[in-house]
Design a protein around this motif. Structure first.
Motif, PDB file in Angstrom:
ATOM      1  N   MET A 151       0.843  -1.191   0.000  1.00 37.00           N
ATOM      2  CA  MET A 151       0.000   0.000   0.000  1.00 37.00           C
ATOM      3  C   MET A 151       0.875   1.237   0.000  1.00 37.00           C
ATOM      4  N   LYS A 152       0.284   2.364  -0.404  1.00 34.79           N
ATOM      5  CA  LYS A 152       1.002   3.628  -0.428  1.00 34.79           C
ATOM      6  C   LYS A 152       0.591   4.476   0.779  1.00 34.79           C
ATOM      7  N   ALA A 153       1.559   5.205   1.310  1.00 30.38           N
ATOM      8  CA  ALA A 153       1.301   6.048   2.476  1.00 30.38           C
ATOM      9  C   ALA A 153       2.189   7.282   2.425  1.00 30.38           C
ATOM     10  N   VAL A 154       1.704   8.376   3.004  1.00 30.52           N
ATOM     11  CA  VAL A 154       2.513   9.571   3.199  1.00 30.52           C
ATOM     12  C   VAL A 154       3.410   9.326   4.413  1.00 30.52           C
ATOM     13  N   VAL A 155       4.696   9.618   4.283  1.00 26.59           N
ATOM     14  CA  VAL A 155       5.633   9.356   5.367  1.00 26.59           C
ATOM     15  C   VAL A 155       6.390  10.631   5.723  1.00 26.59           C
ATOM     16  N   CYS A 156       6.425  10.935   7.015  1.00 29.20           N
ATOM     17  CA  CYS A 156       7.229  12.024   7.555  1.00 29.20           C
ATOM     18  C   CYS A 156       8.468  11.397   8.191  1.00 29.20           C
ATOM     19  N   SER A 157       9.620  11.606   7.583  1.00 28.38           N
ATOM     20  CA  SER A 157      10.866  11.009   8.071  1.00 28.38           C
ATOM     21  C   SER A 157      11.717  11.984   8.874  1.00 28.38           C
ATOM     22  N   ALA A 158      11.431  13.279   8.741  1.00 30.93           N
ATOM     23  CA  ALA A 158      12.145  14.308   9.498  1.00 30.93           C
ATOM     24  C   ALA A 158      11.207  15.489   9.682  1.00 30.93           C
ATOM     25  N   TRP A 159      11.369  16.228  10.779  1.00 31.75           N
ATOM     26  CA  TRP A 159      10.496  17.372  11.042  1.00 31.75           C
ATOM     27  C   TRP A 159      10.703  18.416   9.946  1.00 31.75           C
ATOM     28  N   THR A 209       3.288   8.249   9.637  1.00 32.90           N
ATOM     29  CA  THR A 209       2.325   8.726   8.659  1.00 32.90           C
ATOM     30  C   THR A 209       1.353   9.665   9.361  1.00 32.90           C
ATOM     31  N   PRO A 210       1.255  10.919   8.935  1.00 38.42           N
ATOM     32  CA  PRO A 210       0.330  11.851   9.590  1.00 38.42           C
ATOM     33  C   PRO A 210      -1.125  11.563   9.219  1.00 38.42           C
ATOM     34  N   GLY A 211      -2.024  12.344   9.836  1.00 39.86           N
ATOM     35  CA  GLY A 211      -3.462  12.192   9.594  1.00 39.86           C
ATOM     36  C   GLY A 211      -4.131  11.467  10.738  1.00 39.86           C
TER      37      GLY A 211
END
Length: 326
Positions: free
Chosen positions: A1-9, A60-62
């Motif tokens: 699956m695809k996801a938005v990823v935050c790896s650094a602030w 992943t935010p949200g």
């Protein structure tokens, strides 16, 4: 699956779309296909590490979504594959799939669409907690809503009207105020072109509002609080302006007024039964047509950064949603 990823602030443009393994539910958990995810101002702060809590990187935010149950873990008997649900979670909604604890789910009412279902938990939950639980707004009272064209602001207007209050909406443009009037505001103030204190005085016949709902902070807080009525309740909801105001506390004494903090996420965690009762009332009002989320934009998963940038730039009225399947 695809996801938005935050790896650094960082800012929204630093987010990446990644391919991740399909999540599998453990005991007491439910795996969902995400159909829509609501975008909220805290999402902009969380990815920068500026919110009340910091998730561990990467994440992943949200936090709010609607979806369809894909699988359930051991011990889950209240939901089954194919059920349509609403969920609120700490993170993970900006993805095609998610696993959430069963207690974070509610059934979607018949006839509700996925976008509406994804737009009701945080904004309406926050405003219901603020207006009904904290301020105890009553029929016949007057409430001033600052930042009234945003998601929580429009929700506050509708909830105030559902309770029988007189609602004054304050926002930064005539376009935004038109949206406020369409959602029930009795009077409006353009604080970009009007003196806020004088406008409040005129709109309340000099008495001041009984309740002030403030998700903005910054330069508007003190003139608004100076205008509050006797025994008024000032709701501290957030600081979309980016500045935490410093209010002279003698004002609370002079007006017999109260400052009330509003942190819906903590309320939902500490008082889950009260929160679920509030959500049931909101769902009932939705069915009666007393509230209706204003969804002004829909974005594909690949355009999540654009949605967050629009939110940060205060270009959004009401709610915008991410549709991960597109």
């Amino acid at each position: 699956m695809k996801a938005v990823v935050c790896s650094a602030w960082g800012l929204p443009d630093t987010l990446a779309i990644q391919d991740l393994p399909d999540p599998q539910p453990g005991p007491g958990q439910v795996a969902l296909e995400v159909m829509a995810a609501g975008v909220n101002f805290p999402d902009v702060l969380i990815i920068q590490g500026k919110y009340q809590f910091k998730p561990e990187l990467p994440f992943t935010p949200g936090s709010e979504l609607s979806g369809v149950v894909r699988a359930v873990g051991d011990g889950v008997t209240t939901f089954k594959a194919g059920d349509k649900v609403i969920a609120f979670t700490a993170q993970g909604a900006f993805a095609q799939q998610i696993v959430v604890p069963v207690h974070a789910l509610m059934p979607m009412p018949p006839g509700m669409d996925f976008d509406t279902a994804a737009a009701i938990t945080l904004t309406y939950g926050t405003s219901h907690h603020a207006v009904v639980d904290r301020a105890a707004l009553k029929a016949g009272e007057t409430m001033l809503v600052l930042g009234a064209a945003g998601g929580v602001g429009l929700a506050a207007i509708e909830i105030g009207k559902a309770l029988g209050a007189h609602v004054i909406a304050a926002a930064s443009s005539e376009e935004k105020l038109a949206v406020c009037r369409a959602h029930g505001a009795d009077a409006t103030i353009n604080y970009s072109s009007e003196d806020l204190r004088e406008a409040i005085k005129a709109a309340t016949d000099g008495k001041g509002p009984d309740v002030i709902y403030d998700p903005v902070g910054g330069i508007y807080a003190e003139p608004a609080f100076r205008s509050i009525g006797w025994r008024g309740r000032y709701l501290v909801v957030g600081f979309a302006n980016g500045e935490i105001p410093k209010l002279p506390l003698n004002l609370t004494l002079l007006k017999g007024a109260s400052l009330m903090g509003v942190f819906w996420g903590e309320f939902a965690k500490r008082e889950p039964k009260a929160n679920m009762a509030a959500m049931r009332q909101l769902i009932g009002w939705l069915g009666e047509g007393k509230i209706k989320p204003h969804i002004s934009g829909r974005y594909a998963l690949k355009d999540t950064a654009a949605a967050l940038n629009d939110m940060a730039a205060r270009k959004v009225t009401g709610k915008v949603v991410i549709q991960p399947g597109k």
